[in-house]
Design an enzyme around this catalytic site. Structure first.
Site, PDB file in Angstrom:
ATOM      1  N   ALA A 133       0.854  -1.195   0.000  1.00  0.00           N
ATOM      2  CA  ALA A 133       0.000   0.000   0.000  1.00  0.00           C
ATOM      3  C   ALA A 133       0.889   1.244   0.000  1.00  0.00           C
ATOM      4  CB  ALA A 133      -0.875  -0.019   1.246  1.00  0.00           C
ATOM      5  N   GLY A 169       0.709  -5.187   0.998  1.00  0.00           N
ATOM      6  CA  GLY A 169      -0.374  -5.315   0.025  1.00  0.00           C
ATOM      7  C   GLY A 169       0.102  -5.951  -1.273  1.00  0.00           C
TER       8      GLY A 169
END
Ligand SMILES: C/C=C(\C)C(=O)SCCNC(=O)CCNC(=O)[C@H](O)C(C)(C)COP(=O)(O)OP(=O)(O)OC[C@H]1O[C@@H](n2cnc3c(N)ncnc32)[C@H](O)[C@@H]1OP(=O)(O)O
Length: 732
Positions: A61, A100
């Site tokens: 992320a 992520g």
């Protein structure tokens, strides 16, 4: 920002494009969602490959988005849709798949990565040049909340997933293959191999490929496994909350159906996401990178200064520090000349250094060229080196002599560095023919282990000299922080204030146990007195004696005053009793034997403190943990502001990196300057003023000018402090 194209006739290739690490920003997520939709809707496309631009799959992320209003498609449904796709999706992992990024890969049906085997030695093979995978969210105060806590245990089992998720450690592609995270590794072009693989699995059933449909491998005693994991995590976390939440989330994976596990993951993440600890850890992520962009008050900068190549280095003095530095240089691949003029010490070092190297190699899974170090008793052996690090005894006269000799023996362009922890770098530079080539390289013990390096520039240090020391530190795996020359530089100068307050607290009624408990509960691995016992009370005593402070013959009020300020002779008195800490089996605590490690409360010390207080007419009072923290930490922070004001450190990030990497400041509290920002600068000023009123004989309890100015400027957040510092400096 994801490019989509069809390759090899029927493979939809999605390339993440967000340099430098292809973080999953809102536009990247939108790009993935759009590309996946396109690929699944195109009848000509039979399978899909996801990769990252420029040899990096995805760094996770976008951390910079966390403090802001979230926009763009969320990760969880995006990954869910990939996993639910009816065409095979293959992740082609080069470089890094972290956070992520790995969670995205876990949503794919297959994972292929890059790994290159390199044989260095006839017996030991090491793997290098290969991708790194991991779920490091815990290091940012978070948990892998895009399904990572639910998919990874289902894929590799609960114990291995717990280890990866609670530590955040990165694994190599080779280890990831072994663990079962990857399906395949290749030495060839990963994307080409992934495309071929995608073609080969076209039309195959995906039933057994969707990790969310797996069950965790059954374990006999789940309760005791999680109890043990929780105990381990709590004792290592020093008050950090994210590792605990990670264990709870993995437990949900082991005990609940996937959908309920995802709910639990979301719930736990909600408590972490806005926490002060997450803010601190995310600040620190960027702070440790910011220190590489150093600058000095004279205008030298990281991006305009050219480091010199250093291939061969010398270390002078093979005591504890010199040995550690020798090991760290050799581990960085340099050729090292290790010089020690005392025959016995040299002999010991020739045995100790290779065994330290061997232990390091076993730990790191690497090999060391055994003949990269040559030992000598003669200083002349350094004649052809590019850089010298002097690590002789902390004595100015001795160091002066060494620098005078080095200046004659070495090549004219050799960089001369000192590992002094507090002596004047400018003075040492003045002993040489090329003062512009002198800098401090202040390592922390043990030098081959500790991450921190203070690079101390003097008045005349050239930009190239600073850049070279900074770059060498990085090559040695250190976090190098550039600081100016002053007594104790940044770290030890601040520490001095902290130690003094701890001594004063003992005089006023506290015990070492009380002070240490407060600091350890705050998150330090060791309180100030346990730490002092470990490092040896005699070290500071020697410095205080050299400074003319440690005079215990003084009586009456003058016993506790030096240069018009309050002084505590407690440490000096203990040393006079032969209590040097662990090494003598007695210090602020007692140990079962000299060299013992387990600190036990010592009735002798408590009696000694009672008598001392009575002798000096000090009436002991009740001191609580809050006062311990405020007195010890706020005074250290205040000195940090003074250091910023004087330009000794360029920004608060430098001080925070020094304290986290060198002094055990808990990372989840961001460092002392970030902590001040969190507590509120106004409060820090108010408490310092209060303590100064109570102790007017301690002048440095007065808030520093910069601290007051920041408050007068409305207490701007930490990332704006540099503007206030700059404005001040531009008025000078
Ligand atoms: C919920 C939470 C979820 C789903 C998450 O994914 S949280 C993020 C998890 N990911 C990470 O923690 C990885 C962080 N990055 C790294 O560990 C490293 O950057 C790297 C291994 C990916 C690459 O290392 P390296 O080649 O040494 O490069 P730098 O570390 O110097 O980074 C280069 C610049 O990129 C910035 N960066 C890196 N990762 C991110 C990120 N995830 N988001 C935003 N920015 C990132 C980094 O800060 C460097 O920029 P500067 O700070 O120098 O300006």
């Amino acid at each position: 920002m994801a490019q989509y194209r069809r390759v090899s006739g029927s493979v939809g290739l999605i390339t993440l494009q967000n340099p430098p690490v292809n973080a999953l920003s809102a536009s990247v997520r939108q790009g993935i969602v759009d590309s996946v939709k396109r690929a699944l809707g195109d009848q000509k496309v039979k399978s899909v490959v996801i990769c990252g631009q420029n040899g990096v799959f995805c760094g996770g992320a976008d951390i910079r988005e966390f403090g802001r209003q979230m926009s763009g498609p969320p990760l969880v449904p995006m990954i869910h849709d990939i996993e639910a796709a009816n065409k095979p999706v293959v992740a082609a992992i080069e470089g890094s798949a972290l956070g992520g990024g790995l969670e995205l890969a876990l949503g794919c049906h297959y994972r292929i990565s890059h790994s290159k085997a390199v044989v260095y030695h006839c017996f030991i093979m090491t793997m290098s040049d290969q991708a790194k995978l991991g779920l490091p969210e815990v290091t940012l105060g978070l948990l892998p909340a895009a399904g990572g806590t639910q998919r990874l245990p289902r894929l590799i089992g609960v114990p291995a997933a717990l280890n990866l998720i609670t530590t955040g450690r990165h694994v190599t592609a080779a280890e990831a293959l072994q663990l079962g995270i990857l399906d395949h590794v290749t030495e060839h072009n990963t994307v080409d191999v992934a495309v071929k693989f995608a073609l080969s699995v076209t039309g195959e059933s995906l039933d057994g490929r969707r990790i969310s449909s797996f069950s965790c491998a059954p374990l006999s005693d789940l309760d005791s496994l999680f109890e043990e994991a929780m105990l381990k995590v709590r004792s290592a976390a020093r008050g950090a909350i994210a590792p605990v939440a990670c264990v709870q989330a993995v437990r949900a994976a082991a005990t609940l159906p996937y959908a309920q596990g995802m709910e639990r993951e979301k719930e736990l993440m909600a408590t972490l996401f806005h926490s002060g600890q997450a803010r601190a850890l995310q600040y620190f992520f960027f702070a440790q990178r910011a220190v590489g962009r150093w600058s000095t008050p004279s205008g030298a900068r990281w991006d305009t200064s050219q480091p010199r190549p250093v291939r061969k280095a010398a270390v002078i003095g093979l005591g504890t520090m010199g040995r550690g530095i020798t090991v760290a240089l050799a581990q960085a691949g340099l050729s090292v000349v290790a010089v020690e003029t005392h025959a016995k010490q040299l002999m010991e070092a020739t045995k100790a250094v290779p065994s330290m190297l061997k232990r390091g190699a076993v730990r790191g899974g690497t090999t060391i060229e055994p003949d990269s170090i040559t030992y000598s008793q003669n200083l002349q052996a350094v004649a052809d080196v590019d850089l010298v690090i002097e690590a002789v005894f902390e004595d100015m006269a001795l160091k002066e002599k060494v620098f005078q000799q080095l200046s004659i023996i070495c090549k004219p362009d050799t960089l001369l560095c000192t590992n002094t922890s507090s002596l004047d770098v400018d003075h040492l530079a003045s002993q040489t023919r090329h003062p512009e080539l002198v800098v401090g390289m202040h390592f922390f013990a043990p030098a081959h282990v500790m991450k921190l390096l203070e690079v101390v520039y003097g008045r005349r240090s050239s930009p190239a000299a600073v850049a070279t020391a900074m770059q060498l530190g990085k090559k040695m795996g250190k976090v190098s922080v550039a600081v100016g020359n002053c007594r104790g530089f940044a770290g030890n100068r601040m520490l001095k204030r902290y130690l003094e307050q701890a001594f004063f607290l003992l005089e006023e009624g506290a015990t070492p146990e009380l002070v240490d408990r407060a600091l350890e509960e705050f998150g330090f691995p060791m309180g100030v007195f346990r730490m002092s016992d470990l490092s040896g009370l005699d070290v500071g005593w020697r410095v205080r004696k050299a400074d003319g402070l440690a005079d215990t013959s003084l009586t009456g009020t003058s016993a506790r005053v030096r240069q018009g300020c309050r002084y505590s002779p407690l440490g000096d008195l203990l040393c006079e009793h032969g209590r040097f800490g662990q090494k003598t089996g007695r210090g602020w605590y007692q140990y079962d034997k000299p060299g013992g490690r387990v600190a036990k409360s010592d009735p002798w010390l408590h009696n000694f403190l009672d008598e001392y207080r009575a002798r000096h007419g000090l009436v002991p009072r009740c001191i609580d943990q809050q006062e311990v923290l405020e007195r010890c930490l706020f005074v250290l922070i205040n000195e940090g502001f003074q250091i910023l004001e004087e330009g000794i450190a360029a920004g608060p990030e430098d001080i925070d990196a020094i304290y986290v990497f060198g002094y055990g400041w808990p990372r989840h509290r961001g460092g002392p300057m970030f902590y001040a920002d969190m507590v509120g600068l106004e409060r820090v000023v108010e408490r310092l003023e209060r303590y100064h009123q109570a102790h007017p004989d301690v002048p440095y309890l007065q808030p520093s000018g910069l601290l007051r100015r920041l408050v007068a400027n409305g207490s701007p957040p930490i990332h704006k402090w540099r503007n206030v510092i700059k404005n001040r400096n531009s008025q000078l």
